[in-house]
Write an enzyme that holds these catalytic residues in place. Structure first.
Site, PDB file in Angstrom:
ATOM      1  CE1 TYR A  30      37.993  25.225  36.287  1.00  0.00           C
ATOM      2  CE2 TYR A  30      36.095  24.697  34.941  1.00  0.00           C
ATOM      3  CZ  TYR A  30      37.029  24.342  35.892  1.00  0.00           C
ATOM      4  OH  TYR A  30      37.000  23.094  36.441  1.00  0.00           O
ATOM      5  CG  ASP A  33      40.060  33.449  31.265  1.00  0.00           C
ATOM      6  OD1 ASP A  33      40.995  33.902  30.586  1.00  0.00           O
ATOM      7  OD2 ASP A  33      38.978  33.071  30.768  1.00  0.00           O
ATOM      8  CG  HIS A  34      40.234  31.564  38.631  1.00  0.00           C
ATOM      9  ND1 HIS A  34      40.620  30.768  39.685  1.00  0.00           N
ATOM     10  CD2 HIS A  34      39.600  32.612  39.169  1.00  0.00           C
ATOM     11  CE1 HIS A  34      40.210  31.303  40.816  1.00  0.00           C
ATOM     12  NE2 HIS A  34      39.578  32.414  40.531  1.00  0.00           N
ATOM     13  CG  PHE A  35      44.544  33.485  39.137  1.00  0.00           C
ATOM     14  CD1 PHE A  35      43.838  34.674  38.967  1.00  0.00           C
ATOM     15  CD2 PHE A  35      44.302  32.739  40.275  1.00  0.00           C
ATOM     16  CE1 PHE A  35      42.946  35.118  39.944  1.00  0.00           C
ATOM     17  CE2 PHE A  35      43.404  33.167  41.243  1.00  0.00           C
ATOM     18  CZ  PHE A  35      42.731  34.356  41.082  1.00  0.00           C
ATOM     19  CB  VAL A  40      43.627  27.478  41.772  1.00  0.00           C
ATOM     20  CG1 VAL A  40      45.080  27.326  42.172  1.00  0.00           C
ATOM     21  CG2 VAL A  40      43.227  28.935  41.789  1.00  0.00           C
TER      22      VAL A  40
END
Length: 156
Positions: A30, A33-35, A40
């Site tokens: 994840y 995509d974050h970020f 984070v």
């Protein structure tokens, strides 16, 4: 994608409190995509760490009586900082009540002596067979796999 947000149980007082830790690794999917330029741990996963911790407290306090433990409500959720790869967060969750099918908690997560997240929340717990007796075998399989994961979480 499946998320397991607790790496280890640090301490446990049945029916009262649990302390757990999560290490954040840059390899966690994840984070792409974050970020991408500022990775984070997403806030919803910080909250899920509290929920997962509380779920273990319920399971162990009730001797794995339920296969399903789900978030019923979350209140007063506060995100106070970011948690980047290479960090560790320690969750402390205190039971306010643990009843047969519902429970309530307050908890917080700390990294480097700084509170990152805090919340009050409620869980509901049940077995799939409560609604459909044909699901009893599924309940048994889920509970057995959770017991196996527990062995990993509290060892060493």
């Amino acid at each position: 994608m499946r998320f397991i947000l607790i790496d280890k149980v640090v301490s446990l007082e049945l029916g009262r409190q649990i302390r757990t830790v999560k290490n954040v690794s840059l390899s966690e999917e994840y984070l792409a995509d974050h970020f991408p330029t500022f990775p984070v741990l997403p806030g919803v996963l910080l909250l899920e760490g509290l929920i997962e911790s509380a779920s273990w407290l319920v399971r162990l306090s009730e001797n794995f009586a339920h296969s399903m433990i789900l978030l019923e409500e979350a209140r007063n959720v506060k995100y106070k900082s970011f948690l980047a790869p290479g960090s560790q967060i320690e969750y402390t969750v205190e039971a306010r009540t643990i009843e047969e099918n519902v429970s309530s908690f307050s908890g917080f997560g700390v990294s480097c002596n700084e509170r990152i997240v805090e919340a009050r929340f409620g869980l509901r717990h049940f077995n799939l067979a409560d609604e459909n007796s044909a699901m009893a075998a599924v309940d048994a399989n889920v509970i057995e796999s959770l017991k196996e994961r527990w062995k990993l979480l509290h060892s060493g």
